[in-house]
Design an enzyme around this catalytic site. Sequence first.
Site, PDB file in Angstrom:
ATOM      1  N   PRO A 107       0.781  -1.217   0.000  1.00 10.50           N
ATOM      2  CA  PRO A 107       0.000   0.000   0.000  1.00 10.50           C
ATOM      3  C   PRO A 107       0.825   1.287   0.000  1.00 10.50           C
ATOM      4  O   PRO A 107       1.846   1.377   0.688  1.00 10.50           O
ATOM      5  CB  PRO A 107      -0.833  -0.099   1.286  1.00 10.50           C
ATOM      6  CG  PRO A 107      -0.199  -1.168   2.097  1.00 10.50           C
ATOM      7  CD  PRO A 107       0.477  -2.088   1.136  1.00 10.50           C
ATOM      8  N   ASN A 108       0.335   2.210  -0.787  1.00  7.83           N
ATOM      9  CA  ASN A 108       0.860   3.581  -0.910  1.00  7.83           C
ATOM     10  C   ASN A 108       2.144   3.675  -1.722  1.00  7.83           C
ATOM     11  O   ASN A 108       2.583   4.781  -2.053  1.00  7.83           O
ATOM     12  CB  ASN A 108       1.043   4.241   0.465  1.00  7.83           C
ATOM     13  CG  ASN A 108      -0.268   4.373   1.201  1.00  7.83           C
ATOM     14  OD1 ASN A 108      -1.229   4.903   0.644  1.00  7.83           O
ATOM     15  ND2 ASN A 108      -0.352   3.835   2.409  1.00  7.83           N
ATOM     16  N   ARG A 144       5.080  12.030  -3.503  1.00  5.71           N
ATOM     17  CA  ARG A 144       4.914  12.607  -2.163  1.00  5.71           C
ATOM     18  C   ARG A 144       6.099  12.165  -1.290  1.00  5.71           C
ATOM     19  O   ARG A 144       6.726  11.151  -1.569  1.00  5.71           O
ATOM     20  CB  ARG A 144       3.642  12.066  -1.475  1.00  5.71           C
ATOM     21  CG  ARG A 144       2.345  12.357  -2.175  1.00  5.71           C
ATOM     22  CD  ARG A 144       1.758  13.714  -1.722  1.00  5.71           C
ATOM     23  NE  ARG A 144       0.428  13.914  -2.259  1.00  5.71           N
ATOM     24  CZ  ARG A 144       0.165  14.262  -3.521  1.00  5.71           C
ATOM     25  NH1 ARG A 144       1.144  14.425  -4.376  1.00  5.71           N
ATOM     26  NH2 ARG A 144      -1.078  14.438  -3.925  1.00  5.71           N
ATOM     27  N   TYR A 192      11.207   8.920   0.802  1.00  2.48           N
ATOM     28  CA  TYR A 192      11.117   7.837  -0.189  1.00  2.48           C
ATOM     29  C   TYR A 192      11.759   8.160  -1.548  1.00  2.48           C
ATOM     30  O   TYR A 192      11.683   7.352  -2.469  1.00  2.48           O
ATOM     31  CB  TYR A 192       9.637   7.460  -0.399  1.00  2.48           C
ATOM     32  CG  TYR A 192       8.984   6.949   0.869  1.00  2.48           C
ATOM     33  CD1 TYR A 192       9.405   5.763   1.460  1.00  2.48           C
ATOM     34  CD2 TYR A 192       7.964   7.654   1.488  1.00  2.48           C
ATOM     35  CE1 TYR A 192       8.823   5.294   2.630  1.00  2.48           C
ATOM     36  CE2 TYR A 192       7.366   7.192   2.660  1.00  2.48           C
ATOM     37  CZ  TYR A 192       7.806   6.016   3.217  1.00  2.48           C
ATOM     38  OH  TYR A 192       7.233   5.549   4.373  1.00  2.48           O
ATOM     39  N   ASN A 251       8.081  -5.625  -0.754  1.00  2.00           N
ATOM     40  CA  ASN A 251       7.957  -4.491   0.148  1.00  2.00           C
ATOM     41  C   ASN A 251       6.465  -4.357   0.422  1.00  2.00           C
ATOM     42  O   ASN A 251       5.719  -3.804  -0.397  1.00  2.00           O
ATOM     43  CB  ASN A 251       8.514  -3.215  -0.480  1.00  2.00           C
ATOM     44  CG  ASN A 251       8.428  -2.029   0.473  1.00  2.00           C
ATOM     45  OD1 ASN A 251       7.792  -2.109   1.529  1.00  2.00           O
ATOM     46  ND2 ASN A 251       9.063  -0.927   0.108  1.00  2.00           N
ATOM     47  N   ALA A 300       3.127  -0.797   4.901  1.00  2.00           N
ATOM     48  CA  ALA A 300       2.709  -0.856   6.305  1.00  2.00           C
ATOM     49  C   ALA A 300       2.171  -2.235   6.708  1.00  2.00           C
ATOM     50  O   ALA A 300       2.164  -2.573   7.898  1.00  2.00           O
ATOM     51  CB  ALA A 300       1.661   0.228   6.579  1.00  2.00           C
ATOM     52  N   GLU A 308      12.753  -9.417   1.747  1.00  3.41           N
ATOM     53  CA  GLU A 308      11.967  -8.248   2.161  1.00  3.41           C
ATOM     54  C   GLU A 308      12.798  -6.985   1.940  1.00  3.41           C
ATOM     55  O   GLU A 308      13.993  -6.958   2.262  1.00  3.41           O
ATOM     56  CB  GLU A 308      11.643  -8.412   3.654  1.00  3.41           C
ATOM     57  CG  GLU A 308      10.874  -7.263   4.270  1.00  3.41           C
ATOM     58  CD  GLU A 308      10.627  -7.509   5.769  1.00  3.41           C
ATOM     59  OE1 GLU A 308      10.902  -8.626   6.283  1.00  3.41           O
ATOM     60  OE2 GLU A 308      10.170  -6.569   6.432  1.00  3.41           O
ATOM     61  N   HIS A 333      12.815  -2.633   2.343  1.00  2.00           N
ATOM     62  CA  HIS A 333      12.215  -1.351   2.746  1.00  2.00           C
ATOM     63  C   HIS A 333      13.096  -0.228   2.249  1.00  2.00           C
ATOM     64  O   HIS A 333      14.322  -0.260   2.432  1.00  2.00           O
ATOM     65  CB  HIS A 333      12.046  -1.259   4.262  1.00  2.00           C
ATOM     66  CG  HIS A 333      11.084  -2.286   4.742  1.00  2.00           C
ATOM     67  ND1 HIS A 333       9.743  -2.198   4.488  1.00  2.00           N
ATOM     68  CD2 HIS A 333      11.286  -3.466   5.364  1.00  2.00           C
ATOM     69  CE1 HIS A 333       9.147  -3.273   4.962  1.00  2.00           C
ATOM     70  NE2 HIS A 333      10.065  -4.068   5.496  1.00  2.00           N
ATOM     71  N   ARG A 367      12.985   4.988  12.435  1.00  2.00           N
ATOM     72  CA  ARG A 367      11.687   5.659  12.422  1.00  2.00           C
ATOM     73  C   ARG A 367      10.861   5.237  13.656  1.00  2.00           C
ATOM     74  O   ARG A 367      11.417   4.741  14.622  1.00  2.00           O
ATOM     75  CB  ARG A 367      10.986   5.350  11.095  1.00  2.00           C
ATOM     76  CG  ARG A 367      11.816   5.826   9.889  1.00  2.00           C
ATOM     77  CD  ARG A 367      11.111   5.553   8.567  1.00  2.00           C
ATOM     78  NE  ARG A 367       9.884   6.340   8.442  1.00  2.00           N
ATOM     79  CZ  ARG A 367       8.980   6.139   7.477  1.00  2.00           C
ATOM     80  NH1 ARG A 367       9.196   5.200   6.554  1.00  2.00           N
ATOM     81  NH2 ARG A 367       7.889   6.875   7.420  1.00  2.00           N
TER      82      ARG A 367
HETATM   83  O1  CA2 Z   1      10.410   2.079   3.808  1.00  2.00           O
HETATM   84  C1  CA2 Z   1       9.593   1.359   3.229  1.00  2.00           C
HETATM   85  O2  CA2 Z   1       9.784   0.862   2.124  1.00  2.00           O
HETATM   86  C2  CA2 Z   1       8.233   1.085   3.894  1.00  2.00           C
HETATM   87  O3  CA2 Z   1       7.853  -0.233   3.585  1.00  2.00           O
HETATM   88  C3  CA2 Z   1       7.269   2.090   3.295  1.00  2.00           C
HETATM   89  C4  CA2 Z   1       5.885   2.038   3.933  1.00  2.00           C
HETATM   90  C5  CA2 Z   1       5.983   2.125   5.444  1.00  2.00           C
HETATM   91  O4  CA2 Z   1       4.705   1.972   6.009  1.00  2.00           O
HETATM   92  C6  CA2 Z   1       6.920   1.086   6.003  1.00  2.00           C
HETATM   93  O5  CA2 Z   1       7.001   1.258   7.409  1.00  2.00           O
HETATM   94  C7  CA2 Z   1       8.297   1.219   5.401  1.00  2.00           C
HETATM   95  C8  CA2 Z   1       5.020   3.188   3.441  1.00  2.00           C
HETATM   96  C9  CA2 Z   1       4.970   3.340   1.978  1.00  2.00           C
HETATM   97  C10 CA2 Z   1       4.411   4.681   1.690  1.00  2.00           C
HETATM   98  O6  CA2 Z   1       4.937   5.093   0.465  1.00  2.00           O
HETATM   99  C11 CA2 Z   1       4.786   6.377   0.120  1.00  2.00           C
HETATM  100  C12 CA2 Z   1       5.482   6.796  -0.986  1.00  2.00           C
HETATM  101  C13 CA2 Z   1       5.402   8.086  -1.378  1.00  2.00           C
HETATM  102  C14 CA2 Z   1       4.596   8.983  -0.696  1.00  2.00           C
HETATM  103  C15 CA2 Z   1       3.892   8.557   0.398  1.00  2.00           C
HETATM  104  C16 CA2 Z   1       3.975   7.233   0.805  1.00  2.00           C
END
Ligand code: CA2
Length: 141
Positions: free
Chosen positions: A10-11, A18, A23, A72, A75, A96, A98, A105
Amino acid sequence: MKQLLIINGPNLNLLGKREPTIYGNRSFVGYLETLEAQFPDVQLRYFQSNHEGELIDKIHELGFDVDGIVINAGAYTHTSIAIADALSAVTAPAVEVHISNVHARESFRHHSYLSAKCKGVVVGLGLLGYEMAVRYLLNDA
Ligand code: CA2
Protein backbone atom coordinates in the site's frame (compact mmCIF):
# COMPACT_ATOMS: atom_id res chain seq x y z
CA MET A 1 14.69 -17.50 -18.35
CA LYS A 2 14.56 -16.82 -14.60
CA GLN A 3 11.45 -15.11 -13.32
CA LEU A 4 11.19 -12.94 -10.22
CA LEU A 5 8.09 -11.39 -8.72
CA ILE A 6 8.41 -7.90 -7.27
CA ILE A 7 5.55 -6.96 -4.96
CA ASN A 8 4.87 -3.52 -3.57
CA GLY A 9 2.18 -2.92 -0.98
CA PRO A 10 0.00 0.00 0.00
CA ASN A 11 0.86 3.58 -0.91
CA LEU A 12 3.99 2.62 -2.80
CA ASN A 13 2.16 3.68 -5.97
CA LEU A 14 2.79 7.22 -4.67
CA LEU A 15 6.57 6.91 -4.88
CA GLY A 16 8.06 9.97 -6.53
CA LYS A 17 4.90 11.99 -5.93
CA ARG A 18 4.91 12.61 -2.16
CA GLU A 19 7.38 12.58 0.76
CA PRO A 20 10.55 12.70 -1.35
CA THR A 21 12.74 13.24 1.73
CA ILE A 22 11.80 9.78 3.00
CA TYR A 23 11.12 7.84 -0.19
CA GLY A 24 13.03 9.71 -2.91
CA ASN A 25 11.74 11.35 -6.07
CA ARG A 26 11.55 8.43 -8.46
CA SER A 27 8.43 6.50 -9.37
CA PHE A 28 8.70 2.75 -9.04
CA VAL A 29 7.53 2.18 -12.59
CA GLY A 30 10.37 4.43 -13.79
CA TYR A 31 12.84 2.57 -11.59
CA LEU A 32 11.55 -0.76 -12.88
CA GLU A 33 12.69 0.19 -16.39
CA THR A 34 16.23 0.69 -15.03
CA LEU A 35 16.04 -2.64 -13.23
CA GLU A 36 14.84 -4.41 -16.38
CA ALA A 37 17.74 -2.89 -18.33
CA GLN A 38 20.16 -4.13 -15.66
CA PHE A 39 18.79 -7.67 -15.84
CA PRO A 40 17.86 -8.26 -19.48
CA ASP A 41 17.93 -12.03 -19.03
CA VAL A 42 15.43 -12.02 -16.18
CA GLN A 43 11.67 -11.72 -16.41
CA LEU A 44 10.61 -9.27 -13.71
CA ARG A 45 6.91 -9.57 -12.88
CA TYR A 46 5.71 -6.48 -11.02
CA PHE A 47 2.60 -6.17 -8.89
CA GLN A 48 1.46 -3.32 -6.65
CA SER A 49 -1.72 -3.21 -4.63
CA ASN A 50 -3.19 -1.24 -1.77
CA HIS A 51 -5.25 -4.29 -0.71
CA GLU A 52 -3.95 -7.02 1.57
CA GLY A 53 -5.97 -9.83 -0.03
CA GLU A 54 -4.78 -8.92 -3.51
CA LEU A 55 -1.17 -9.14 -2.34
CA ILE A 56 -1.89 -12.58 -0.87
CA ASP A 57 -3.66 -13.71 -4.06
CA LYS A 58 -0.63 -12.70 -6.16
CA ILE A 59 1.75 -14.56 -3.83
CA HIS A 60 -0.45 -17.66 -4.23
CA GLU A 61 -0.77 -17.21 -7.99
CA LEU A 62 2.93 -16.85 -8.81
CA GLY A 63 4.73 -18.04 -5.68
CA PHE A 64 5.03 -21.63 -6.90
CA ASP A 65 6.33 -20.68 -10.35
CA VAL A 66 8.79 -17.82 -9.96
CA ASP A 67 12.40 -18.19 -8.83
CA GLY A 68 12.04 -15.61 -6.11
CA ILE A 69 9.91 -12.87 -4.59
CA VAL A 70 11.06 -9.36 -3.69
CA ILE A 71 8.48 -7.92 -1.33
CA ASN A 72 7.96 -4.49 0.15
CA ALA A 73 4.61 -4.92 1.83
CA GLY A 74 4.58 -1.30 3.04
CA ALA A 75 2.71 -0.86 6.30
CA TYR A 76 1.31 -4.42 6.08
CA THR A 77 4.84 -5.49 6.98
CA HIS A 78 4.08 -4.45 10.54
CA THR A 79 0.55 -5.86 10.78
CA SER A 80 -0.04 -8.79 8.45
CA ILE A 81 0.22 -12.33 9.74
CA ALA A 82 -1.78 -13.25 6.62
CA ILE A 83 0.93 -12.08 4.21
CA ALA A 84 3.53 -13.83 6.37
CA ASP A 85 1.49 -17.05 6.11
CA ALA A 86 1.25 -16.65 2.33
CA LEU A 87 5.04 -16.33 2.04
CA SER A 88 5.39 -19.47 4.16
CA ALA A 89 2.93 -21.37 2.00
CA VAL A 90 4.66 -20.90 -1.36
CA THR A 91 7.91 -22.39 -2.61
CA ALA A 92 9.68 -19.29 -3.94
CA PRO A 93 12.26 -17.76 -1.60
CA ALA A 94 11.53 -14.17 -0.65
CA VAL A 95 13.56 -11.11 0.25
CA GLU A 96 11.97 -8.25 2.16
CA VAL A 97 12.86 -4.71 1.12
CA HIS A 98 12.22 -1.35 2.75
CA ILE A 99 13.19 1.87 1.05
CA SER A 100 13.51 3.81 4.30
CA ASN A 101 15.46 2.76 7.38
CA VAL A 102 12.49 1.54 9.39
CA HIS A 103 14.69 1.15 12.49
CA ALA A 104 15.41 4.88 12.52
CA ARG A 105 11.69 5.66 12.42
CA GLU A 106 8.70 5.13 14.74
CA SER A 107 8.89 2.05 16.97
CA PHE A 108 5.80 0.50 15.32
CA ARG A 109 7.93 0.14 12.16
CA HIS A 110 10.64 -1.84 13.95
CA HIS A 111 8.79 -5.14 13.92
CA SER A 112 8.08 -7.11 10.76
CA TYR A 113 5.85 -10.18 10.58
CA LEU A 114 7.48 -11.00 7.23
CA SER A 115 11.20 -11.05 8.08
CA ALA A 116 11.16 -14.51 9.63
CA LYS A 117 9.63 -15.91 6.44
CA CYS A 118 12.26 -14.29 4.21
CA LYS A 119 15.82 -15.24 3.34
CA GLY A 120 16.92 -11.73 4.21
CA VAL A 121 15.94 -8.12 4.59
CA VAL A 122 17.29 -4.98 2.91
CA VAL A 123 16.44 -1.79 4.77
CA GLY A 124 17.18 1.87 4.25
CA LEU A 125 19.10 1.75 0.99
CA GLY A 126 16.40 3.40 -1.10
CA LEU A 127 15.43 1.79 -4.40
CA LEU A 128 18.88 0.18 -4.58
CA GLY A 129 17.51 -2.32 -2.07
CA TYR A 130 15.36 -3.88 -4.81
CA GLU A 131 18.45 -4.41 -6.99
CA MET A 132 20.27 -6.01 -4.06
CA ALA A 133 17.34 -8.35 -3.46
CA VAL A 134 17.21 -9.30 -7.15
CA ARG A 135 20.96 -10.00 -7.19
CA TYR A 136 20.65 -12.22 -4.13
CA LEU A 137 17.72 -14.18 -5.53
CA LEU A 138 19.53 -14.73 -8.83
CA ASN A 139 22.82 -15.79 -7.31
CA ASP A 140 22.30 -17.30 -3.92
CA ALA A 141 18.75 -18.44 -3.33
O1 CA2 B 1 10.41 2.08 3.81
C1 CA2 B 1 9.59 1.36 3.23
O2 CA2 B 1 9.78 0.86 2.12
C2 CA2 B 1 8.23 1.08 3.89
O3 CA2 B 1 7.85 -0.23 3.58
C3 CA2 B 1 7.27 2.09 3.30
C4 CA2 B 1 5.89 2.04 3.93
C5 CA2 B 1 5.98 2.13 5.44
O4 CA2 B 1 4.70 1.97 6.01
C6 CA2 B 1 6.92 1.09 6.00
O5 CA2 B 1 7.00 1.26 7.41
C7 CA2 B 1 8.30 1.22 5.40
C8 CA2 B 1 5.02 3.19 3.44
C9 CA2 B 1 4.97 3.34 1.98
C10 CA2 B 1 4.41 4.68 1.69
O6 CA2 B 1 4.94 5.09 0.46
C11 CA2 B 1 4.79 6.38 0.12
C12 CA2 B 1 5.48 6.80 -0.99
C13 CA2 B 1 5.40 8.09 -1.38
C14 CA2 B 1 4.60 8.98 -0.70
C15 CA2 B 1 3.89 8.56 0.40
C16 CA2 B 1 3.97 7.23 0.81
